[in-house]
Write a protein that holds these residues in place. Structure first.
Motif, PDB file in Angstrom:
ATOM      1  N   GLU A  64      16.274  22.518 -32.844  1.00  0.00           N
ATOM      2  CA  GLU A  64      16.384  21.136 -32.220  1.00  0.00           C
ATOM      3  C   GLU A  64      17.900  21.189 -31.806  1.00  0.00           C
ATOM      4  N   ALA A  65      17.860  20.851 -30.486  1.00  0.00           N
ATOM      5  CA  ALA A  65      19.387  20.428 -29.787  1.00  0.00           C
ATOM      6  C   ALA A  65      19.770  19.630 -30.689  1.00  0.00           C
ATOM      7  N   MET A 118       8.651  20.717 -36.810  1.00  0.00           N
ATOM      8  CA  MET A 118       7.902  21.750 -37.413  1.00  0.00           C
ATOM      9  C   MET A 118       7.635  22.721 -36.367  1.00  0.00           C
ATOM     10  N   VAL A 119       6.988  22.309 -35.229  1.00  0.00           N
ATOM     11  CA  VAL A 119       6.869  23.257 -34.096  1.00  0.00           C
ATOM     12  C   VAL A 119       7.939  24.321 -33.706  1.00  0.00           C
ATOM     13  N   LEU A 120       9.068  23.823 -33.627  1.00  0.00           N
ATOM     14  CA  LEU A 120      10.133  24.653 -33.154  1.00  0.00           C
ATOM     15  C   LEU A 120      10.589  25.455 -34.367  1.00  0.00           C
ATOM     16  N   ALA A 121      10.642  24.998 -35.553  1.00  0.00           N
ATOM     17  CA  ALA A 121      10.697  26.160 -36.837  1.00  0.00           C
ATOM     18  C   ALA A 121       9.880  26.970 -36.655  1.00  0.00           C
ATOM     19  N   LYS A 143       0.619  32.392 -22.988  1.00  0.00           N
ATOM     20  CA  LYS A 143       1.724  33.208 -23.690  1.00  0.00           C
ATOM     21  C   LYS A 143       3.146  32.941 -23.197  1.00  0.00           C
ATOM     22  N   LEU A 144       3.137  32.147 -22.073  1.00  0.00           N
ATOM     23  CA  LEU A 144       4.506  31.836 -21.624  1.00  0.00           C
ATOM     24  C   LEU A 144       4.774  30.490 -21.528  1.00  0.00           C
ATOM     25  N   ARG A 145       4.225  30.032 -20.317  1.00  0.00           N
ATOM     26  CA  ARG A 145       4.121  28.428 -19.936  1.00  0.00           C
ATOM     27  C   ARG A 145       4.200  27.717 -20.935  1.00  0.00           C
ATOM     28  N   LEU A 146       3.211  27.601 -21.812  1.00  0.00           N
ATOM     29  CA  LEU A 146       2.997  26.497 -22.934  1.00  0.00           C
ATOM     30  C   LEU A 146       4.036  26.459 -23.887  1.00  0.00           C
ATOM     31  N   PRO A 147       4.322  27.801 -24.603  1.00  0.00           N
ATOM     32  CA  PRO A 147       5.364  27.880 -25.457  1.00  0.00           C
ATOM     33  C   PRO A 147       6.620  27.090 -24.961  1.00  0.00           C
ATOM     34  N   ALA A 148       6.862  27.602 -23.587  1.00  0.00           N
ATOM     35  CA  ALA A 148       8.128  27.076 -22.919  1.00  0.00           C
ATOM     36  C   ALA A 148       8.182  25.720 -22.842  1.00  0.00           C
ATOM     37  N   SER A 149       6.932  24.809 -22.806  1.00  0.00           N
ATOM     38  CA  SER A 149       6.841  23.355 -22.448  1.00  0.00           C
ATOM     39  C   SER A 149       6.802  22.477 -23.702  1.00  0.00           C
ATOM     40  N   LEU A 150       6.536  23.093 -24.911  1.00  0.00           N
ATOM     41  CA  LEU A 150       6.670  22.239 -26.227  1.00  0.00           C
ATOM     42  C   LEU A 150       7.854  21.580 -26.217  1.00  0.00           C
ATOM     43  N   PRO A 151       9.050  22.147 -26.195  1.00  0.00           N
ATOM     44  CA  PRO A 151      10.232  21.060 -26.406  1.00  0.00           C
ATOM     45  C   PRO A 151      10.257  20.156 -25.585  1.00  0.00           C
ATOM     46  N   TYR A 152       9.885  20.265 -24.127  1.00  0.00           N
ATOM     47  CA  TYR A 152       9.911  19.220 -23.284  1.00  0.00           C
ATOM     48  C   TYR A 152       8.810  18.170 -23.554  1.00  0.00           C
ATOM     49  N   LEU A 153       7.729  18.713 -23.972  1.00  0.00           N
ATOM     50  CA  LEU A 153       6.464  17.853 -24.215  1.00  0.00           C
ATOM     51  C   LEU A 153       6.809  16.852 -25.482  1.00  0.00           C
ATOM     52  N   PHE A 154       7.487  17.609 -26.525  1.00  0.00           N
ATOM     53  CA  PHE A 154       7.697  16.537 -27.713  1.00  0.00           C
ATOM     54  C   PHE A 154       8.831  15.832 -27.467  1.00  0.00           C
ATOM     55  N   THR A 155       9.604  15.912 -26.531  1.00  0.00           N
ATOM     56  CA  THR A 155      10.916  14.842 -26.061  1.00  0.00           C
ATOM     57  C   THR A 155      10.030  13.721 -25.338  1.00  0.00           C
ATOM     58  N   SER A 156       9.081  14.014 -24.749  1.00  0.00           N
ATOM     59  CA  SER A 156       8.213  13.219 -23.871  1.00  0.00           C
ATOM     60  C   SER A 156       7.308  12.272 -24.689  1.00  0.00           C
ATOM     61  N   LEU A 157       6.759  12.960 -25.789  1.00  0.00           N
ATOM     62  CA  LEU A 157       5.978  12.194 -26.614  1.00  0.00           C
ATOM     63  C   LEU A 157       6.672  11.110 -27.290  1.00  0.00           C
ATOM     64  N   VAL A 185       5.569  14.037 -16.609  1.00  0.00           N
ATOM     65  CA  VAL A 185       6.803  14.613 -16.163  1.00  0.00           C
ATOM     66  C   VAL A 185       7.419  15.524 -17.016  1.00  0.00           C
ATOM     67  N   GLY A 186       7.348  15.258 -18.227  1.00  0.00           N
ATOM     68  CA  GLY A 186       7.824  16.299 -19.258  1.00  0.00           C
ATOM     69  C   GLY A 186       7.050  17.405 -19.278  1.00  0.00           C
ATOM     70  N   MET A 187       5.922  17.588 -19.093  1.00  0.00           N
ATOM     71  CA  MET A 187       5.148  18.541 -19.394  1.00  0.00           C
ATOM     72  C   MET A 187       5.006  19.483 -18.145  1.00  0.00           C
ATOM     73  N   VAL A 188       5.291  18.894 -16.658  1.00  0.00           N
ATOM     74  CA  VAL A 188       5.588  19.695 -15.614  1.00  0.00           C
ATOM     75  C   VAL A 188       6.781  20.390 -15.611  1.00  0.00           C
ATOM     76  N   ALA A 189       7.898  19.741 -16.047  1.00  0.00           N
ATOM     77  CA  ALA A 189       9.094  20.399 -16.356  1.00  0.00           C
ATOM     78  C   ALA A 189       9.123  21.455 -17.124  1.00  0.00           C
ATOM     79  N   GLY A 190       8.453  21.342 -18.401  1.00  0.00           N
ATOM     80  CA  GLY A 190       8.068  22.216 -19.371  1.00  0.00           C
ATOM     81  C   GLY A 190       7.470  23.505 -18.664  1.00  0.00           C
ATOM     82  N   LEU A 191       6.420  23.398 -18.160  1.00  0.00           N
ATOM     83  CA  LEU A 191       5.576  24.440 -17.447  1.00  0.00           C
ATOM     84  C   LEU A 191       5.952  25.240 -16.585  1.00  0.00           C
TER      85      LEU A 191
END
Length: 298
Positions: free
Chosen positions: A296-297, A287-290, A209-223, A179-185
């Motif tokens: 981070e929000a 670390m990834v966001l930095a 270059k676009l979808r994966l970097p944009a999805s990382l905040p969503y992914l880590f929240t889901s993780l 769910v988180g990764m779909v929202a992020g992508l």
């Protein structure tokens, strides 16, 4: 007041309040047994001042006091380390390690499966229409109902030990990742996608270059969610197997023999283990966001 103290003081205040409530509940829940015991012995019931220390020193209380749980945890962790037997079968460190192994394996499988499904759902309309409803429906089945089925089927196939418990963790953990990764992508704006199209970027280039970097905040929240419920899955997976090792096995053994102090100590260790694992995911998140130049929000 620093930012760290602004976060620490409310947490410590909440913990102190919970400790007070816990001690009060200990007195009221354990007192009926003492009164019944006095009545059967034909002696006067203990006064309230006598009840307080007695309710906090019972061998098998309805609700153990916090200091009893702390003493049990020390006896089965720190004391074992000092004796040079941290992985004794009586040690909670040993049981936590057994549960942790299944948790991490299930979490890794669930994360890989969740990311793969999310990529397919975002890039394939047929998967979006067919797979996503099944992913959602799968979570309506109670884990307590499906766990014994998984154990029995895999045991019949000659598979036992770590993998069945890990698959139960996988079943729980892959859903938030999907769910988180779909929202992020799907997070990039239409203008960003059009810009990539203007640059003649392929679907793979747009993804990396676009979808994966944009999805990382969503992914880590889901993780963070996936890690916590992966631990729950591992503990649940130990219960219908008749396991003799793991935090789930400690909970089950404690319930069989009425050892409530053992039950609560295993619960506290499981909660501490979950908090540690989620915190580690949070460190990776920061670390990834930095590295990406993001914050981070709050």
């Amino acid at each position: 007041m620093t930012l760290r103290s602004e976060k620490t003081v409310p947490v410590l205040t909440l913990v102190a309040g919970l400790m007070v409530i816990w001690y009060i509940a200990t007195v009221f829940l354990n007192a009926p047994f003492l009164r019944d015991q006095a009545e059967r012995a034909g002696t006067p019931p203990p006064s309230f001042s006598e009840l307080i220390p007695l309710t906090m020193a019972q061998e098998r209380p309805v609700l153990p006091a916090p200091h009893q749980v702390a003493a049990e945890i020390w006896k089965t962790t720190g004391a074992m380390v000092l004796k040079g037997r941290p992985f004794s079968k009586r040690s909670l460190i040993y049981h936590a390690w057994i549960t942790l192994s299944a948790t991490l394996l299930g979490f890794l499988i669930g994360t890989a499966l969740g990311v793969a499904l999310a990529v397919g759902i975002v890039h394939n309309r047929a998967m979006d229409k067919s797979v996503m409803p099944w992913v959602i429906t799968s979570q309506t089945i109670p884990i307590l109902a499906i766990a014994p089925m998984i154990i029995v089927v895999l045991n019949a196939a000659g598979i036992s030990g770590l993998l069945p418990k890990a698959l139960i963790s996988t079943y729980l953990s892959f859903f938030p990742v999907v769910v988180g990764m779909v929202a992020g992508l799907r997070a990039p704006e239409r203008a960003d996608l059009d810009l990539m199209h203007t640059y003649s970027a392929s679907r793979a280039q747009t993804f990396w270059k676009l979808r994966l970097p944009a999805s990382l905040p969503y992914l880590f929240t889901s993780l963070k969610i996936a890690m916590a419920i992966s631990l729950v899955g591992a503990i649940v997976g130990e219960m219908p197997t008749g396991a003799v090792a793991g935090l789930g096995a400690r909970l089950l053994a404690g319930s069989y023999y009425g050892q409530t102090i053992q039950i609560w100590s295993a619960l506290i260790v499981a909660a501490a283990l979950a908090a540690t694992l989620v915190a580690l995911v949070g460190v990776g998140h920061r670390m990834v966001l930095a590295r990406m130049g993001m914050k981070e929000a709050a």
